[in-house]
Motif scaffolding. Structure first.
Motif, PDB file in Angstrom:
ATOM      1  N   ARG A  21     -43.512   6.208  10.526  1.00 42.88           N
ATOM      2  CA  ARG A  21     -44.605   6.979   9.954  1.00 42.88           C
ATOM      3  C   ARG A  21     -45.709   6.013   9.525  1.00 42.88           C
ATOM      4  O   ARG A  21     -45.454   5.038   8.809  1.00 42.88           O
ATOM      5  N   THR A  23     -48.712   7.165   8.114  1.00 42.06           N
ATOM      6  CA  THR A  23     -49.487   7.777   7.028  1.00 42.06           C
ATOM      7  C   THR A  23     -48.540   7.982   5.859  1.00 42.06           C
ATOM      8  O   THR A  23     -47.324   8.098   6.049  1.00 42.06           O
ATOM      9  N   ALA A  28     -51.178  14.253   6.228  1.00 42.96           N
ATOM     10  CA  ALA A  28     -50.454  14.725   7.402  1.00 42.96           C
ATOM     11  C   ALA A  28     -49.574  13.626   7.983  1.00 42.96           C
ATOM     12  O   ALA A  28     -49.935  12.455   7.961  1.00 42.96           O
ATOM     13  N   GLU A  29     -48.422  14.024   8.497  1.00 44.17           N
ATOM     14  CA  GLU A  29     -47.483  13.058   9.071  1.00 44.17           C
ATOM     15  C   GLU A  29     -47.930  12.637  10.465  1.00 44.17           C
ATOM     16  O   GLU A  29     -48.100  13.455  11.362  1.00 44.17           O
ATOM     17  N   VAL A  30     -48.148  11.356  10.630  1.00 42.43           N
ATOM     18  CA  VAL A  30     -48.463  10.776  11.937  1.00 42.43           C
ATOM     19  C   VAL A  30     -47.488   9.632  12.166  1.00 42.43           C
ATOM     20  O   VAL A  30     -47.282   8.792  11.286  1.00 42.43           O
ATOM     21  N   ARG A  90     -49.120  13.199  15.816  1.00 40.14           N
ATOM     22  CA  ARG A  90     -49.309  13.925  14.558  1.00 40.14           C
ATOM     23  C   ARG A  90     -48.424  15.172  14.582  1.00 40.14           C
ATOM     24  O   ARG A  90     -48.478  15.966  15.519  1.00 40.14           O
ATOM     25  N   CYS A  92     -47.723  18.672  14.147  1.00 37.35           N
ATOM     26  CA  CYS A  92     -48.687  19.773  14.089  1.00 37.35           C
ATOM     27  C   CYS A  92     -48.023  21.121  13.811  1.00 37.35           C
ATOM     28  O   CYS A  92     -46.849  21.335  14.125  1.00 37.35           O
ATOM     29  N   SER A 108     -44.993  18.101  19.288  1.00 35.24           N
ATOM     30  CA  SER A 108     -45.168  17.140  18.200  1.00 35.24           C
ATOM     31  C   SER A 108     -43.955  17.120  17.278  1.00 35.24           C
ATOM     32  O   SER A 108     -43.516  16.046  16.847  1.00 35.24           O
ATOM     33  N   CYS A 112     -41.513  13.958  16.648  1.00 29.63           N
ATOM     34  CA  CYS A 112     -41.396  13.407  15.294  1.00 29.63           C
ATOM     35  C   CYS A 112     -39.969  13.466  14.771  1.00 29.63           C
ATOM     36  O   CYS A 112     -39.607  12.704  13.865  1.00 29.63           O
ATOM     37  N   GLY A 146     -59.036  11.046  14.641  1.00 23.78           N
ATOM     38  CA  GLY A 146     -57.608  11.338  14.604  1.00 23.78           C
ATOM     39  C   GLY A 146     -56.802  10.468  15.541  1.00 23.78           C
ATOM     40  O   GLY A 146     -57.046   9.270  15.679  1.00 23.78           O
ATOM     41  N   THR A 147     -55.832  11.107  16.228  1.00 24.67           N
ATOM     42  CA  THR A 147     -54.980  10.354  17.151  1.00 24.67           C
ATOM     43  C   THR A 147     -55.748   9.925  18.403  1.00 24.67           C
ATOM     44  O   THR A 147     -55.187   9.239  19.262  1.00 24.67           O
ATOM     45  N   ASP A 181     -55.540   8.323   6.734  1.00 24.62           N
ATOM     46  CA  ASP A 181     -55.588   8.903   8.070  1.00 24.62           C
ATOM     47  C   ASP A 181     -56.335   8.007   9.058  1.00 24.62           C
ATOM     48  O   ASP A 181     -56.477   8.360  10.223  1.00 24.62           O
TER      49      ASP A 181
END
Length: 286
Positions: A21, A23, A28-30, A90, A92, A108, A112, A146-147, A181
């Motif tokens: 992870r 973040t 938000a989890e990325v 990310r 989602c 996603s 994850c 973002g990503t 982020d």
């Protein structure tokens, strides 16, 4: 192209090497996920994507759910380990417009939830629209949110870590909701900032003015604050522009660049010329 148009007849087994992870828990989890593909037939370059095939059953009887992810590693592989590559994911969720219920994004959440040692099926790589020019005196203008940062991480690693430097200007304009982020540019993962000491490289970060209301990052503000240099680069025939992120970014950029150009007509004409000359490349996703 629609996802259904991508050829997934040739697939590869990818082992999950690690899933980190990048973040913190407040946002938000990325995750930065490293995959290992040992099949020598699988080769990629910067700017390409892979398709992750999530096994079913799925709606409408589909065997797989397919989702594309940009490769965040250079052609030498993650950490120069040729069989390994990374993607930025990310976690989602979406709201059903009819019921109002919240559902997890299929691909996603599948990714994850994977653990080191798990195996997934991928296809690709796809796309060659994000290719660095051979001429190292060319300018690179990279804009993402973002990503969408993933291919630019691969670019910087390739041109500075593997090609040994870049003589042209390299400018990265990147937007995110909050400081954490700013993927690959935050306290947990700081890959891109390691290139700040390169004479040709500069990065400009934009944050959301009201992140708690999910307002998007205002990357166009950074562009306007550096309007003179941005416009000078865009008019230079040696500048290649690369845009990556949510599809909503395209309209925001067109509006901002029209302001910088002085009129929508001036920007449309320049953009058409850059597209015709192969110097304007985009990679958008929903």
């Amino acid at each position: 192209m629609k996802l259904s148009q991508y050829n997934t007849d040739c697939t590869y087994v990818a082992d999950i090497v690690s899933s980190e992870r990048i973040t913190d828990e407040s946002t938000a989890e990325v995750r930065h996920i490293i995959l290992r593909v040992t099949d020598p037939a699988f080769q990629f370059i910067e700017g390409q994507s892979i398709a992750v095939l999530v096994p079913g059953p799925h709606a409408f009887g589909n065997k797989y759910h397919i989702r594309l992810y940009s490769i965040a590693s250079s052609r030498m592989g993650e950490g120069t380990r040729g069989a390994e590559l990374s993607i930025c994911v990310r976690r989602c969720f979406y709201i059903d417009e009819v019921s109002g219920e919240r559902y997890p994004g299929v691909a996603s959440n599948f990714l994850c939830d994977q653990q080191p040692g798990d195996r997934i099926e991928i296809a690709g790589p796809y796309g060659r629209q994000f290719v660095t020019p051979r001429d190292e005196t060319c300018n690179l203008l990279m804009i993402g949110v973002g990503t969408g940062i993933a291919p630019f991480r691969a670019f910087t690693k390739h041109i500075y870590g593997e090609r040994g430097g870049w003589q042209g200007k390299v400018r990265l304009f990147y937007g995110a909701r909050t400081g954490m982020d700013l993927l690959y540019m935050n306290d947990r993962n700081n890959d891109i900032s390691s290139y700040y000491d390169e004479d040709s490289f500069k990065a400009f970060e934009s944050l959301s003015p009201r992140p708690h209301f999910d307002e998007p990052a205002q990357v166009e503000r950074s562009l306007k604050e550096n309007a003179e240099e941005v416009w000078s680069m865009l008019q230079d025939s040696k500048t290649h522009a690369y845009i990556s992120g949510l599809s909503s970014l395209e309209e925001q950029l067109d509006d901002a660049l029209a302001d910088i150009a002085g009129s929508p007509e001036a920007w449309v004409q320049l953009k058409k010329r850059m597209i015709k000359e192969g110097r304007w490349s985009t990679l958008f996703y929903e």
